[in-house]
Design a protein around this motif. Structure first.
Motif, PDB file in Angstrom:
ATOM      1  N   UNK A  62      39.660  24.713  38.636  1.00  0.00           N
ATOM      2  CA  UNK A  62      40.163  24.859  37.421  1.00  0.00           C
ATOM      3  C   UNK A  62      39.298  25.612  36.399  1.00  0.00           C
ATOM      4  N   UNK A  63      37.837  25.520  36.863  1.00  0.00           N
ATOM      5  CA  UNK A  63      36.898  26.295  36.083  1.00  0.00           C
ATOM      6  C   UNK A  63      35.585  26.358  36.963  1.00  0.00           C
ATOM      7  N   UNK A  64      34.786  27.241  36.774  1.00  0.00           N
ATOM      8  CA  UNK A  64      33.522  27.406  37.279  1.00  0.00           C
ATOM      9  C   UNK A  64      32.366  27.640  35.991  1.00  0.00           C
ATOM     10  N   UNK A  65      31.348  27.084  36.406  1.00  0.00           N
ATOM     11  CA  UNK A  65      30.132  27.152  35.157  1.00  0.00           C
ATOM     12  C   UNK A  65      29.026  27.668  35.840  1.00  0.00           C
ATOM     13  N   UNK A  66      28.523  28.671  35.103  1.00  0.00           N
ATOM     14  CA  UNK A  66      27.284  28.992  35.404  1.00  0.00           C
ATOM     15  C   UNK A  66      26.063  28.635  34.531  1.00  0.00           C
ATOM     16  N   UNK A  67      25.125  27.945  34.828  1.00  0.00           N
ATOM     17  CA  UNK A  67      24.105  27.760  33.905  1.00  0.00           C
ATOM     18  C   UNK A  67      22.971  28.803  33.628  1.00  0.00           C
ATOM     19  N   UNK A  68      22.171  28.599  32.814  1.00  0.00           N
ATOM     20  CA  UNK A  68      21.057  29.687  32.657  1.00  0.00           C
ATOM     21  C   UNK A  68      19.924  29.234  33.290  1.00  0.00           C
ATOM     22  N   UNK A  69      18.769  29.950  32.864  1.00  0.00           N
ATOM     23  CA  UNK A  69      17.434  29.638  33.426  1.00  0.00           C
ATOM     24  C   UNK A  69      17.325  30.967  34.248  1.00  0.00           C
ATOM     25  N   UNK A  70      16.006  31.817  33.628  1.00  0.00           N
ATOM     26  CA  UNK A  70      16.020  33.213  34.212  1.00  0.00           C
ATOM     27  C   UNK A  70      16.058  33.442  35.723  1.00  0.00           C
ATOM     28  N   UNK A  71      15.254  32.484  36.475  1.00  0.00           N
ATOM     29  CA  UNK A  71      15.129  32.629  37.833  1.00  0.00           C
ATOM     30  C   UNK A  71      16.498  32.162  38.560  1.00  0.00           C
ATOM     31  N   UNK A  72      16.978  31.066  37.665  1.00  0.00           N
ATOM     32  CA  UNK A  72      18.342  30.543  38.374  1.00  0.00           C
ATOM     33  C   UNK A  72      19.288  31.753  38.270  1.00  0.00           C
ATOM     34  N   UNK A  73      19.386  32.310  37.258  1.00  0.00           N
ATOM     35  CA  UNK A  73      20.595  33.383  37.062  1.00  0.00           C
ATOM     36  C   UNK A  73      20.360  34.655  37.922  1.00  0.00           C
ATOM     37  N   UNK A  74      18.938  35.075  38.130  1.00  0.00           N
ATOM     38  CA  UNK A  74      18.532  36.046  39.347  1.00  0.00           C
ATOM     39  C   UNK A  74      19.153  35.463  40.410  1.00  0.00           C
ATOM     40  N   UNK A  75      18.824  34.045  40.851  1.00  0.00           N
ATOM     41  CA  UNK A  75      19.249  33.656  42.166  1.00  0.00           C
ATOM     42  C   UNK A  75      20.812  33.720  42.277  1.00  0.00           C
ATOM     43  N   UNK A  76      21.414  33.325  41.380  1.00  0.00           N
ATOM     44  CA  UNK A  76      22.910  33.274  41.511  1.00  0.00           C
ATOM     45  C   UNK A  76      23.290  34.578  41.641  1.00  0.00           C
ATOM     46  N   UNK A  77      22.949  35.586  40.829  1.00  0.00           N
ATOM     47  CA  UNK A  77      23.209  36.863  40.761  1.00  0.00           C
ATOM     48  C   UNK A  77      23.242  37.535  42.251  1.00  0.00           C
ATOM     49  N   UNK A  78      22.006  37.340  42.794  1.00  0.00           N
ATOM     50  CA  UNK A  78      21.743  38.067  43.983  1.00  0.00           C
ATOM     51  C   UNK A  78      22.548  37.499  45.220  1.00  0.00           C
ATOM     52  N   UNK A  79      23.359  36.379  45.087  1.00  0.00           N
ATOM     53  CA  UNK A  79      23.845  35.719  46.194  1.00  0.00           C
ATOM     54  C   UNK A  79      25.222  36.317  46.392  1.00  0.00           C
ATOM     55  N   UNK A  80      25.578  36.884  47.420  1.00  0.00           N
ATOM     56  CA  UNK A  80      26.739  37.320  47.421  1.00  0.00           C
ATOM     57  C   UNK A  80      28.043  36.434  47.715  1.00  0.00           C
ATOM     58  N   UNK A  81      27.810  35.283  47.992  1.00  0.00           N
ATOM     59  CA  UNK A  81      28.895  34.337  47.971  1.00  0.00           C
ATOM     60  C   UNK A  81      29.305  33.963  46.535  1.00  0.00           C
ATOM     61  N   UNK A  82      28.040  33.927  45.657  1.00  0.00           N
ATOM     62  CA  UNK A  82      28.527  33.449  44.340  1.00  0.00           C
ATOM     63  C   UNK A  82      29.242  34.686  43.875  1.00  0.00           C
ATOM     64  N   UNK A  83      28.843  35.698  44.101  1.00  0.00           N
ATOM     65  CA  UNK A  83      29.472  36.929  43.460  1.00  0.00           C
ATOM     66  C   UNK A  83      30.934  37.061  43.798  1.00  0.00           C
ATOM     67  N   UNK A  84      31.292  36.537  44.959  1.00  0.00           N
ATOM     68  CA  UNK A  84      32.889  36.244  45.663  1.00  0.00           C
ATOM     69  C   UNK A  84      33.726  35.360  44.740  1.00  0.00           C
ATOM     70  N   UNK A  85      32.760  34.162  44.434  1.00  0.00           N
ATOM     71  CA  UNK A  85      33.406  33.037  43.684  1.00  0.00           C
ATOM     72  C   UNK A  85      33.713  33.655  42.160  1.00  0.00           C
ATOM     73  N   UNK A  86      33.003  34.261  41.854  1.00  0.00           N
ATOM     74  CA  UNK A  86      33.238  34.822  40.421  1.00  0.00           C
ATOM     75  C   UNK A  86      34.381  35.824  40.370  1.00  0.00           C
TER      76      UNK A  86
END
Length: 179
Positions: A62-86
């Motif tokens: 129904x929805x996805x949520x991405x929290x902030x935090x500089x290192x956390x966002x960098x780790x989300x961004x570099x994960x190909x599985x996360x990119x596929x979900x987005x």
């Protein structure tokens, strides 16, 4: 089902406030550990995710949520599985919710073209094509963005409002004594 994605370095209040608001509204939400089952926040608090990204199945989202935090966002961004979900969420036109530095991921992917959005001030430059707003929390179509930790509760309540209506969001706001 709503899924909130956690990666090492995430901002704890930006992640757990929305989880709290949605659970108060009886909205099914699961946390997904992108960097493992146990994920360490930017302030060193370890959180155990409900599931890992390896266990995540894209069903009834129904929805996805991405929290902030500089290192956390960098780790989300570099994960190909996360990119596929987005990418899948954008294709399926479901709510994509991002706070603080996380809207930068959406901007860099070109998902915010012509969309009113906001982010932590130093990350606004990455909102490529967005109509940048000075508001603290912004909903435009299926995108909900917010500026930072100080508006985490409002961010969570906006997600509740969009998913289940203003009446429920206001009931929760009053229950927790939030202005």
């Amino acid at each position: 089902m709503v899924y909130l994605f956690l990666a090492n370095g995430f901002e704890i209040i930006e992640a757990l406030s929305p989880v709290d608001m949605l659970r108060r509204g009886d909205i099914d939400i699961k946390t997904v550990g992108v960097t493992g089952k146990n994920v360490t926040s930017s302030c060193g608090v370890e959180v155990t995710a409900d599931i890992t990204i390896e266990e995540f199945e894209y069903k009834n989202v129904e929805a996805i949520i991405l929290p902030g935090g500089g290192d956390g966002v960098a780790n989300l961004e570099k994960d190909s599985r996360m990119q596929s979900v987005i990418d899948r969420a954008a294709k399926d036109d479901i709510y994509i919710c991002a706070i603080c530095a996380a809207p930068s991921i959406l901007g860099k992917k070109g998902l915010l073209n012509g969309v009113e959005a906001t982010a932590f001030p130093s990350f606004v430059k990455y909102l490529d094509g967005a109509v940048v707003s000075e508001k603290y929390v912004v909903t435009d179509g299926k995108f909900i963005t917010a500026r930072g930790a100080g508006v985490s509760v409002d961010f969570g309540l906006e997600i509740v409002k969009q998913l289940r209506g203003e009446e429920l969001a206001e009931k929760i706001r009053n229950t927790i004594q939030c202005q």
